[in-house]
Scaffold this motif. Structure first.
Motif, PDB file in Angstrom:
ATOM      1  N   LYS A 194      -6.813   0.288  -8.367  1.00 26.58           N
ATOM      2  CA  LYS A 194      -7.922   0.944  -9.076  1.00 26.58           C
ATOM      3  C   LYS A 194      -7.613   1.055 -10.572  1.00 26.58           C
ATOM      4  O   LYS A 194      -8.471   0.828 -11.420  1.00 26.58           O
ATOM      5  CB  LYS A 194      -8.162   2.330  -8.466  1.00 26.58           C
ATOM      6  N   LYS A 239     -10.912  -0.781   2.381  1.00 28.41           N
ATOM      7  CA  LYS A 239     -10.570   0.032   1.208  1.00 28.41           C
ATOM      8  C   LYS A 239      -9.887  -0.821   0.132  1.00 28.41           C
ATOM      9  O   LYS A 239     -10.110  -0.626  -1.066  1.00 28.41           O
ATOM     10  CB  LYS A 239      -9.661   1.189   1.632  1.00 28.41           C
ATOM     11  N   ALA A 240      -9.063  -1.765   0.574  1.00 30.10           N
ATOM     12  CA  ALA A 240      -8.378  -2.647  -0.378  1.00 30.10           C
ATOM     13  C   ALA A 240      -9.388  -3.464  -1.191  1.00 30.10           C
ATOM     14  O   ALA A 240      -9.286  -3.561  -2.418  1.00 30.10           O
ATOM     15  CB  ALA A 240      -7.427  -3.568   0.359  1.00 30.10           C
ATOM     16  N   TYR A 272      -3.567   1.467  -3.415  1.00 31.70           N
ATOM     17  CA  TYR A 272      -4.983   1.603  -3.765  1.00 31.70           C
ATOM     18  C   TYR A 272      -5.131   2.160  -5.183  1.00 31.70           C
ATOM     19  O   TYR A 272      -5.978   1.710  -5.963  1.00 31.70           O
ATOM     20  CB  TYR A 272      -5.688   2.535  -2.777  1.00 31.70           C
ATOM     21  N   ILE A 281       0.831  -1.211   0.000  1.00 26.56           N
ATOM     22  CA  ILE A 281       0.000   0.000   0.000  1.00 26.56           C
ATOM     23  C   ILE A 281       0.861   1.255   0.000  1.00 26.56           C
ATOM     24  O   ILE A 281       0.697   2.150  -0.844  1.00 26.56           O
ATOM     25  CB  ILE A 281      -0.957   0.013   1.218  1.00 26.56           C
ATOM     26  N   THR A 322     -11.375  -1.363  -3.748  1.00 27.12           N
ATOM     27  CA  THR A 322     -10.672  -1.013  -4.985  1.00 27.12           C
ATOM     28  C   THR A 322     -10.503  -2.202  -5.930  1.00 27.12           C
ATOM     29  O   THR A 322     -10.043  -2.030  -7.060  1.00 27.12           O
ATOM     30  CB  THR A 322      -9.278  -0.414  -4.681  1.00 27.12           C
ATOM     31  N   SER A 333      -8.285   0.010   6.321  1.00 30.12           N
ATOM     32  CA  SER A 333      -7.362  -0.283   5.214  1.00 30.12           C
ATOM     33  C   SER A 333      -7.792  -1.539   4.460  1.00 30.12           C
ATOM     34  O   SER A 333      -7.745  -1.598   3.221  1.00 30.12           O
ATOM     35  CB  SER A 333      -5.937  -0.469   5.743  1.00 30.12           C
TER      36      SER A 333
END
Length: 381
Positions: A69, A96-97, A65, A57, A100, A93
């Protein structure tokens, strides 16, 4: 699952991390690629198309990310599964991973066994997904072909059926419309011609079905090519004469044995000779010759005509199913568009090969090469 040739892209801006992960992957038989930035990862992915990405990350310029994406928004690399490999273990985190587009999340420090287990699982999942996609594509293609089969069969059967029905009505009213015996005989011939064409359509469809379903039975043996080819060419002397076509047959005097299925051999030869007569204009020539290649242990049959020939575009689809070519039969004969497709499959099933040499406006030569039976006897001995 086979690990050999499975390529994994390791993305981390810390060289020590990429070295450790790469070493582990190599020891398990994988081929690792290393990227030290997001931009480099994208460049490698677009050129190498790895099977899996292990992505950190925290990286400068472009974080994990953003890289993930980018992958998911660009079609050539969107299908590559991404597993985050990072020190961040908090729920935000992780969420969010996955948001994406990641398929998994592994935190540092990690255990070697766990890393390899995750890698193995996701590679297997991807392989299964690709197989499923291939099967779905194959099913779609078969369904499209089935619909095409039905559409063409219905269309091609409709005309001769209408013809037979119309003629039958006329014969039934023959006294009212005062048909002569000659006219009735002519109508009977038309019914026979239409019935033969319908039979050809149905036979071709059944042949295609057997081939597609793996139910075609091949029984190769030593076949007298001169005898088989002579029987076929004799059959087409009369149809050729009707169009004032001279059918030249040059067969070797000596016995010529090929290793093939006797019935399928006749079917292949019949189709090629039939087409040569069917597509040749009035008053032309058709040559049928046989030659032997003692070095390659092959026997070649060549059927040459003086028909319209084929364009480059026609030659690309010549042996395809339902091929509709610019060349048309010259004497009102019918064509299902399936014959050459079936012939190619039958030839290949007998370890024979078939191709066409042609130039538009200058006729065509169809060539079939069969295995020499003497070579098969030598191999068996």
């Amino acid at each position: 699952m086979e690990t050999r040739n499975k390529r994994i892209l390791v993305v981390d801006d810390v060289e020590e991390n990429t070295y450790i992960v790469s070493t582990i992957l190599k020891s398990a038989g994988y081929t690792p690629f290393v990227a030290n930035s997001g931009k480099q990862a994208i460049q490698i992915a677009e050129t190498q198309h790895p099977d899996l990405v292990l992505l950190d990350i925290n990286m400068p310029e472009m974080n994990g990310y953003e890289v993930c994406k980018y992958f998911k928004e660009h079609e050539p690399i969107a299908d590559i599964p991404i597993v985050f490999l990072t020190v961040h273990a908090d729920a935000e985190s992780i969420a969010k991973a996955f948001d994406t587009g990641a398929v998994d999340y592994l935190t540092k420090p990690f255990k070697k066994a766990e890393l390899l287990a995750r890698v193995k699982v996701h590679l297997a999942l991807r392989q299964a997904q690709e197989l499923l996609e291939d099967q779905n594509e194959s099913l779609k293609r078969l369904n499209d072909e089935k619909n095409e089969f039905l559409g063409i069969a219905a269309h091609d059967l409709k005309n001769p059926l209408n013809s037979i029905r119309g003629i039958a009505q006329m014969v039934r009213k023959r006294k009212e419309i005062e048909l002569s015996d000659d006219e009735v005989d002519d109508m009977a011939h038309q019914i026979e011609t239409s019935s033969n064409f319908m039979f050809e359509i149905i036979t071709n469809l059944l042949d295609v079905n057997k081939i597609e379903n793996g139910k075609l039975v091949i029984q190769p043996s030593s076949v007298d090519l001169v005898l088989s080819l002579g029987a076929v060419t004799d059959r087409y002397q009369a149809p050729a004469a009707k169009k004032n076509i001279t059918l030249h047959v040059e067969l070797p005097a000596e016995d010529t044995q090929i290793y093939a299925d006797p019935t399928l051999t006749i079917q292949v030869l019949d189709n090629i000779v039939s087409n040569a007569v069917k597509y040749s204009p009035q008053g032309k020539n058709v040559w049928v010759t046989v030659s032997c290649d003692a070095v390659q242990h092959r026997v070649r049959v060549a059927v040459k005509d003086e028909g319209p020939g084929f364009s480059e575009e026609d030659k690309k689809k010549l042996f395809g199913k339902f091929a509709r070519l610019t060349a048309k039969p010259t004497g009102g004969e019918h064509s299902t568009g399936l014959g050459l497709s079936i012939v190619k499959r039958l030839a290949e099933a007998m370890d024979a090969s078939i191709w066409c040499e042609s130039e538009l406006g200058k006729g065509a030569t169809f060539i079939i090469e069969f295995p020499d039976a003497s070579m098969m006897k030598t191999m068996e001995a």
